[in-house]
Enzyme design. Sequence first.
Site, PDB file in Angstrom:
ATOM      1  N   SER A 232      10.379  41.076  24.036  1.00 47.40           N
ATOM      2  CA  SER A 232       9.420  39.992  23.883  1.00 47.40           C
ATOM      3  C   SER A 232       9.094  39.359  25.242  1.00 47.40           C
ATOM      4  CB  SER A 232       9.972  38.970  22.870  1.00 47.40           C
ATOM      5  OG  SER A 232       9.033  37.983  22.582  1.00 47.40           O
ATOM      6  N   ASP A 399       2.336  43.318  15.598  1.00 44.00           N
ATOM      7  CA  ASP A 399       3.751  43.224  15.194  1.00 44.00           C
ATOM      8  C   ASP A 399       4.071  41.866  14.586  1.00 44.00           C
ATOM      9  OD1 ASP A 399       4.004  41.435  17.302  1.00 44.00           O
ATOM     10  OD2 ASP A 399       5.451  42.618  18.423  1.00 44.00           O
ATOM     11  N   HIS A 434       7.805  41.834  15.241  1.00 40.46           N
ATOM     12  CA  HIS A 434       8.140  41.393  16.588  1.00 40.46           C
ATOM     13  C   HIS A 434       9.638  41.119  16.782  1.00 40.46           C
ATOM     14  CE1 HIS A 434       7.072  39.877  20.516  1.00 40.46           C
ATOM     15  NE2 HIS A 434       7.829  38.833  20.300  1.00 40.46           N
TER      16      HIS A 434
END
Length: 457
Positions: A232, A399, A434
Site C-alpha cells: 500500500s 482493489d 487492498h
Amino acid sequence: MAAATTRTVILRLLPLLLLLLPPGLREHLSPATTNRRQEEADAAAASSSGSGRTTNAGGELLLHPLVLVPGVSCSELEARLTDAYRPSVPRCGAMKGGGWFGLWANCSDVPAHHYVPCFMEQMSLVYDPAANDFANQPGVETRVLNFGSSTGFQRNPEHTDWCLEVIRHELEKIGYLDGDTLYGAPYDLRHAPPVPGQSSEVFSVYFRQLARLIEDASAKKQGQKVILFGHSFGGMVALDFVLGTPMAWRRRYIKHLILVAPLPAEGTVAAVKNFVSGTDILYVPETPALALTLRPMWRTFESAIVGFPSPAVYGRTPIVVTERRNYSAYDMEDLLADVGGAGAVEPFRRREVPKMRYFQAPMVPTTCINGVGNDTPERLVYWDADFDKEPEIVYGDGDDTINVISMLAFDKKMRQQPGQNQMYKSILLDGAAHGNIITADWSLKQVVQEILEANRS
Ligand SMILES: *[C@@H]1O[C@H](CO)[C@@H](O)[C@H](O)[C@H]1NC(C)=O
Ligand SMILES: *[C@@H]1O[C@H](CO)[C@@H](O)[C@H](O)[C@H]1NC(C)=O
C-alpha cells in the site's frame, strides 16, 4: 535461454525437491500453486538473467534478507513537548517537559484521557512555504519507534491484520527470522516520500536509515542482496526509496522489489474521498463520527494529499460531482479550496503535482501484485455540496481503494522502459482487495510464492 532450461529442470525435479523441504516451504511450492502461476513463472525465468537457485549444502533455499515496509497506519509515533509548545487549551500542555509519550503509538488510549483535541493538535503538521516542506507544530518533537523490526508495527484493534502480522507469520513458517533475515521499516505516516529534487527532512532521515538497514542486513548475510517489500503506502515508499539511491548502490544491494497494492503516483479516487470526507484509516476508539472528527488533522498531513488522481491518467472525467460544478483531475486545487482545505492547495501544487508527473523505473527486478474485481470508488457525488455528508459513490474496478486504470498506467510505464521491461512482472489477482490481499489465504499464498520466486531467480 539457459535460465529457462534450468527452470524447466527444476520444475521436473519439483516433486523430488519438495520432499527435501520443511513442510511450510513445501506447501508454498506445491504443484497446485505452482501450476496456476506457471506461465508467468516461466516467463519470468526466461527473462531473468540469474542462474539457478541458491541452496546450501543441504539443498535448502537460502533466504535473502527481506525488509518490510508496511501500510500507512502501521508505525508507532511518540512525541515530546518542549517549552516552545503553546497548547491551545492548557490541559493539552500537561505532558510538557515530561519526556517521550505515545502519540500515535497510544491512539487507542486517547479518548479515556479526554485527549482527542490535544492528540489532533500534536499530531498535526504545518506546511512551511519557505522550505516547501512539512514539519511538526512548534514545540512538538516526534520519533518513530521500532525501526528495523518486523514485529513492532502498530496494531489497530479493529484491523489487527492490516499491518503485515499475517504475512510475517507466513514468512516465519518458511524460515524467515526477525532481526536475522527479516526486518521492518516503519516511517512517519504523516509525511510522504519526496521525488528527486524535492526536500523532505523527515524522509531524508528515513531513507538514510533504510539504506543503512539494508546494508547491515546484507553484511550480516555474506553480502547477499536484499528483497524490499512494500504494501500500500509502503509500496510507494519502497519504490521512491529505490529511485532515490545511486544506480550502483541499487545494483549492489537490491535483489528484488516487491510491491503489493502500492499506492501509485497515478493516484486514486479514494485519496480524494479521504481528504474531502475524512478517513477511518486513523483509529481512535469511542469517537463518534471518527472520520469527520479527525478530518482537520488528516488534512494537515502530506499523506492526505499525495496520490490524488493524475490528469494524465484520469483526464477530464468528473471525479467529484456537485449540482453546480464537476471536478476532474485537472480541478483538484479548486476542490481542495472549495471543501475547506485551502491550506493544502500550495503544498499540493508544489509537492504533489510534480510527483504525479515524475516517473523513473527502478531498474531492479520488480514484481507488482494488485487485486482487481472489487467495487472501487470512481466518482464521488456530493450533490448539494455538503462535504460533511458521505458522498454517493459510483464504483468502478480496482482493489476497493486503487483504481485499475492507475495500476495499468503504472504497468505500461514499467513495460515501456527499456531495461526494466525484462525485469518487471505484474500480477493481477481477481477478487483480492487492498487489505486482504496479504491476509486472505489464497492471495497471501501467491504473495509468499512471489517472495520465494524472488529468492530463487
Ligand atoms: C502509552 O504507551 C506507553 C508505552 O508504550 C505507556 O507507558 C503509557 O502508559 C501509554 N499511555 C499513555 C497515555 O501515554
Ligand atoms: C457533471 O458530470 C455529470 C456526469 O458526467 C454530468 O451528467 C453533468 O452534466 C455534469 N454537471 C456539470 C455541472 O457540468
